[in-house]
Design a protein around this motif. Sequence first.
Motif, PDB file in Angstrom:
ATOM      1  N   ARG A   1       0.820  -1.209   0.000  1.00 45.20           N
ATOM      2  CA  ARG A   1       0.000   0.000   0.000  1.00 45.20           C
ATOM      3  C   ARG A   1       0.859   1.267   0.000  1.00 45.20           C
ATOM      4  O   ARG A   1       0.539   2.232  -0.683  1.00 45.20           O
ATOM      5  CB  ARG A   1      -0.931   0.008   1.203  1.00 45.20           C
ATOM      6  CG  ARG A   1      -2.102  -0.936   1.074  1.00 45.20           C
ATOM      7  CD  ARG A   1      -2.971  -0.856   2.299  1.00 45.20           C
ATOM      8  NE  ARG A   1      -4.219  -1.587   2.135  1.00 45.20           N
ATOM      9  CZ  ARG A   1      -5.170  -1.621   3.043  1.00 45.20           C
ATOM     10  NH1 ARG A   1      -5.024  -0.952   4.189  1.00 45.20           N
ATOM     11  NH2 ARG A   1      -6.284  -2.294   2.832  1.00 45.20           N
ATOM     12  N   ALA A   2       1.924   1.270   0.772  1.00 45.75           N
ATOM     13  CA  ALA A   2       2.813   2.440   0.811  1.00 45.75           C
ATOM     14  C   ALA A   2       3.374   2.719  -0.575  1.00 45.75           C
ATOM     15  O   ALA A   2       3.412   3.871  -1.025  1.00 45.75           O
ATOM     16  CB  ALA A   2       3.946   2.212   1.817  1.00 45.75           C
ATOM     17  N   ILE A   3       3.794   1.671  -1.263  1.00 47.76           N
ATOM     18  CA  ILE A   3       4.340   1.822  -2.606  1.00 47.76           C
ATOM     19  C   ILE A   3       3.268   2.330  -3.562  1.00 47.76           C
ATOM     20  O   ILE A   3       3.516   3.240  -4.362  1.00 47.76           O
ATOM     21  CB  ILE A   3       4.949   0.491  -3.090  1.00 47.76           C
ATOM     22  CG1 ILE A   3       6.185   0.143  -2.257  1.00 47.76           C
ATOM     23  CG2 ILE A   3       5.284   0.550  -4.576  1.00 47.76           C
ATOM     24  CD1 ILE A   3       6.642  -1.294  -2.400  1.00 47.76           C
TER      25      ILE A   3
ATOM     26  N   ASP B   1       3.384  13.139  -7.505  1.00 55.67           N
ATOM     27  CA  ASP B   1       3.370  14.574  -7.803  1.00 55.67           C
ATOM     28  C   ASP B   1       3.042  15.422  -6.578  1.00 55.67           C
ATOM     29  O   ASP B   1       3.160  16.645  -6.610  1.00 55.67           O
ATOM     30  CB  ASP B   1       2.377  14.876  -8.929  1.00 55.67           C
ATOM     31  CG  ASP B   1       0.940  14.544  -8.553  1.00 55.67           C
ATOM     32  OD1 ASP B   1       0.723  13.563  -7.795  1.00 55.67           O
ATOM     33  OD2 ASP B   1       0.027  15.241  -9.031  1.00 55.67           O
ATOM     34  N   LYS B   2       2.660  14.775  -5.478  1.00 53.28           N
ATOM     35  CA  LYS B   2       2.349  15.469  -4.231  1.00 53.28           C
ATOM     36  C   LYS B   2       3.452  15.296  -3.192  1.00 53.28           C
ATOM     37  O   LYS B   2       3.281  15.621  -2.023  1.00 53.28           O
ATOM     38  CB  LYS B   2       1.034  14.945  -3.639  1.00 53.28           C
ATOM     39  CG  LYS B   2      -0.149  15.066  -4.546  1.00 53.28           C
ATOM     40  CD  LYS B   2      -0.620  16.483  -4.656  1.00 53.28           C
ATOM     41  CE  LYS B   2      -1.939  16.513  -5.424  1.00 53.28           C
ATOM     42  NZ  LYS B   2      -2.169  17.791  -6.052  1.00 53.28           N
ATOM     43  N   GLY B   3       4.592  14.755  -3.597  1.00 54.27           N
ATOM     44  CA  GLY B   3       5.717  14.605  -2.680  1.00 54.27           C
ATOM     45  C   GLY B   3       5.572  13.460  -1.700  1.00 54.27           C
ATOM     46  O   GLY B   3       6.136  13.493  -0.614  1.00 54.27           O
ATOM     47  N   ILE B   4       4.822  12.422  -2.084  1.00 61.42           N
ATOM     48  CA  ILE B   4       4.626  11.271  -1.209  1.00 61.42           C
ATOM     49  C   ILE B   4       5.656  10.206  -1.577  1.00 61.42           C
ATOM     50  O   ILE B   4       5.825   9.858  -2.742  1.00 61.42           O
ATOM     51  CB  ILE B   4       3.209  10.691  -1.360  1.00 61.42           C
ATOM     52  CG1 ILE B   4       2.135  11.772  -1.202  1.00 61.42           C
ATOM     53  CG2 ILE B   4       3.003   9.541  -0.376  1.00 61.42           C
ATOM     54  CD1 ILE B   4       2.093  12.428   0.140  1.00 61.42           C
ATOM     55  N   ARG B   5       6.327   9.682  -0.562  1.00 66.94           N
ATOM     56  CA  ARG B   5       7.348   8.650  -0.754  1.00 66.94           C
ATOM     57  C   ARG B   5       7.043   7.441   0.125  1.00 66.94           C
ATOM     58  O   ARG B   5       6.497   7.591   1.209  1.00 66.94           O
ATOM     59  CB  ARG B   5       8.724   9.203  -0.397  1.00 66.94           C
ATOM     60  CG  ARG B   5       9.167  10.277  -1.374  1.00 66.94           C
ATOM     61  CD  ARG B   5      10.406  11.004  -0.879  1.00 66.94           C
ATOM     62  NE  ARG B   5      10.764  12.084  -1.769  1.00 66.94           N
ATOM     63  CZ  ARG B   5      10.192  13.282  -1.766  1.00 66.94           C
ATOM     64  NH1 ARG B   5       9.234  13.557  -0.922  1.00 66.94           N
ATOM     65  NH2 ARG B   5      10.577  14.220  -2.619  1.00 66.94           N
ATOM     66  N   ALA B   6       7.442   6.282  -0.355  1.00 65.83           N
ATOM     67  CA  ALA B   6       7.247   5.045   0.405  1.00 65.83           C
ATOM     68  C   ALA B   6       8.529   4.661   1.122  1.00 65.83           C
ATOM     69  O   ALA B   6       9.624   4.818   0.575  1.00 65.83           O
ATOM     70  CB  ALA B   6       6.831   3.913  -0.526  1.00 65.83           C
TER      71      ALA B   6
END
Length: 96
Positions: free
Chosen positions: A56-58, A66-71
């Motif tokens: 899910r994190a990935i 594009d919103k700066g979310i990283r796993a």
Amino acid sequence: MAIYDQTKTPGDVYDTHTHLNDDALYHDVAAYVGRAREFRVMEMNVVGYDPKGNQRAIQIAHDFSDKGIRAIVGFQPEDTNKFDQSAEEVLRKQLS
């Protein structure tokens, strides 16, 4: 827990540890990301903790890159027995 002081104008924030991949939040990630941006949280790490949480994190990181979310992927100590060569291969494929 951080306390937000609405009388002060905050700078941009990087949240280093979220669990948007948790069952309680996963159903509406877009709303949580939007709400975080209202408070100037501009980048976030979504931290995995078991096979499902990692996947899910990935997925969230891919969907919201594009919103700066990283796993960040990993396993809780009690779940390390679920990590083996095949689990590593799955994670590597999901990360690419």
